[in-house]
Design an enzyme around this catalytic site. Structure first.
Site, PDB file in Angstrom:
ATOM      1  N   ARG A 128       1.006  -1.365   0.145  1.00  0.00           N
ATOM      2  CA  ARG A 128       0.217   0.159   0.007  1.00  0.00           C
ATOM      3  C   ARG A 128       0.569   1.371   0.063  1.00  0.00           C
ATOM      4  NH1 ARG A 128      -5.023   1.936   4.523  1.00  0.00           N
ATOM      5  NH2 ARG A 128      -5.239   3.883   3.893  1.00  0.00           N
ATOM      6  N   ASN A 182     -10.074  -3.934  -1.702  1.00  0.00           N
ATOM      7  CA  ASN A 182      -9.805  -2.943  -2.542  1.00  0.00           C
ATOM      8  C   ASN A 182      -9.951  -3.300  -3.761  1.00  0.00           C
ATOM      9  OD1 ASN A 182     -12.299  -0.879  -1.597  1.00  0.00           O
ATOM     10  ND2 ASN A 182     -10.624  -0.829   0.402  1.00  0.00           N
ATOM     11  N   HIS A 239     -16.836   4.860  -3.875  1.00  0.00           N
ATOM     12  CA  HIS A 239     -15.844   6.171  -3.658  1.00  0.00           C
ATOM     13  C   HIS A 239     -15.770   7.064  -4.528  1.00  0.00           C
ATOM     14  CE1 HIS A 239     -12.693   3.226  -0.842  1.00  0.00           C
ATOM     15  NE2 HIS A 239     -13.937   3.087  -0.546  1.00  0.00           N
ATOM     16  N   TYR A 293     -14.747  10.978  -0.883  1.00  0.00           N
ATOM     17  CA  TYR A 293     -13.263  10.904  -2.024  1.00  0.00           C
ATOM     18  C   TYR A 293     -13.077  11.867  -3.175  1.00  0.00           C
ATOM     19  CZ  TYR A 293     -11.721   6.357   0.460  1.00  0.00           C
ATOM     20  OH  TYR A 293     -11.126   5.565   1.470  1.00  0.00           O
TER      21      TYR A 293
END
Ligand code: G6P
Ligand code: MN
Length: 423
Positions: free
Chosen positions: A90, A141, A192, A245
């Site tokens: 990430r 995700n 999102h 978002y």
């Protein structure tokens, strides 16, 4: 009934256990097959779950698996909740785009794209190994890209989850001075990237434009997830509610500057707190009535997932906001797009409710994000470099072919070990 939890060593697991306790009567007798590639974290979480269930007299059995197939065998629901490559990967997703002047974010933009490339092969493997009639209940995700890839490229049944709308609705209740209890917003669009034009309080439609005219933009108050000041500013311009978002799209360049000035990625911030977190959870897991930290996934995250499984298992037909095939629910998006919309969730899965078109000011943006997502899902399945480049070029954050190429080359090299499809 058997539920497999893939990623049961995750820091979000205590919240899932709390969610299960919440619906213990409705799910009595369920076997929870916990799987993770991290045996130490899996050990902590299964012990924690066992002791929390025992303390409250909840009728669940917990088994621990380090082989995927044994966890999946016989499971009616496969709950997927993991980060492929963990927080180290990430960190790369968040930092590679930023080097090239593009927002580096876990799920939005090129960061989410790189995550999709890692997530999809793992989900395809799970879909292939799960029992034929099983439902994959997916939190991994980017949830909509993963859901799209599995839905179009396998025969498996999948529903995509995100708890964002709960926290967002809570934030809007706060901003608009309304009670959260009884407040319901029709969030529609893509995960999102949802928008709400219709909002009800106790079933009564509210005059949103009027409320937004009166809204005063607050200063500060931003968290890693929500920036109420920017949300209020955006809503006043748009005349409807944006998902949190939206700041990455409408304040892109300022966010790039802020992320650069901040100096650490969100992944690094979490990595710094995680050892202490697991230590606390491990200590609690050994106590007769554990009370694990709520620092990770402490909100509605786990409860929402368990409620979705309950809604299907008990055929509740409950109205929930989930990611599923559009089938005309949002008229501005393709019928086979995976959209995030209110749906009635029952035994045969989610049935999306007819919502009409997307609001004009964000229609083109949302359609562009969809075009990107479709290409991203295809690239993640096929490992085709050209499709991958097209996906990045299609994303609204990326305004140059050369930028797309640089991010792609660096991303593929950095994540090589997690990208068998590109080998
Ligand atoms: C929200 C999003 C999730 C995302 C999470 C990241 O809940 O809806 O999709 O994974 O934020 O939170 P974190 O604390 O890991 O930055
Ligand atoms: Mn989410």
């Amino acid at each position: 009934m058997k539920v497999a939890i893939v990623g049961a060593g995750s820091g979000y697991m205590p919240g899932v256990v709390r969610g299960l306790l919440h619906r213990a009567d409705d799910l009595a007798g369920t076997e929870l097959a916990c799987y993770d590639i991290d045996a130490a974290h899996l050990d902590v979480m299964t012990r924690l779950a066992g002791n929390m269930f025992a303390a409250r007299g909840a009728d669940f059995t917990v088994s621990s698996h380090t082989a995927l197939k044994s966890a999946l065998d016989g499971a009616s629901y496969v709950f997927t909740t993991f980060r492929p490559g963990g927080l180290a990967a990430r960190h790369l997703d968040e930092s590679i785009p930023l080097k090239h002047g593009v927002v580096g974010q876990e799920t939005a933009g090129p960061g989410g794209f790189l995550m999709a490339l890692r997530s999809v092969p793992v989900l395809l493997d799970i879909a292939a190994k799960a029992d034929p009639g099983a439902w994959i209940v997916n939190y991994t995700n980017p949830t909509n890209v993963v859901t799209d890839a599995v839905a179009r490229h396998t025969g498996a049944r999948i529903i995509g989850l995100c708890d964002q709308f709960i926290g967002d609705t809570e934030m809007w209740a706060d901003l608009l001075g309304l009670p959260f209890d009884g407040l319901e917003a029709d969030w529609i669009g893509l995960n999102h990237a949802t928008w709400a034009q219709r909002v009800r309080l106790d079933g009564r439609e509210l005059d949103l434009p009027l409320l937004l005219d009166d809204l005063e933009v607050p200063g500060g108050g931003a968290t890693p997830w929500r920036d109420p000041s920017r949300m209020a500013e955006l809503a006043k311009a748009l005349g409807f509610l944006p998902n949190s978002y939206a700041k990455y799209y409408f304040f892109h360049d300022q966010v790039v500057d802020e992320l650069r000035a901040k100096g650490t990625t969100r992944a690094q911030d979490i990595l710094a707190m995680l050892p202490g977190y697991y230590e606390q959870v491990a200590a609690e897991s050994r106590r007769p009535d554990p009370d694990p930290s709520r620092e990770r996934g402490g909100g509605e995250h786990g409860e929402f997932a368990v409620d979705v499984i309950c809604a299907m298992h008990r055929d509740e037909g409950r109205r929930m906001i989930v990611n599923t095939r559009n089938n005309g629910a949002v008229s501005s998006l393709d019928d086979d797009a995976i959209v995030e919309v209110p749906a009635l969730v029952g035994r045969s899965g989610p049935v999306p409710l007819t919502m009409g078109p997307l609001p004009g000011p964000v229609r083109g943006l949302t359609q562009a994000i969809h075009a990107y997502e479709r290409l991203a899902a295809d690239a993640a399945v096929t490992g085709d470099r050209r499709t991958a480049l097209q996906a990045l070029m299609a994303h609204p954050f990326v305004r140059s072919k050369h930028t797309a190429e640089k991010i792609l080359d660096e991303g593929l090299a950095a994540h090589r070990d997690h990208l068998p499809q590109f080998a």
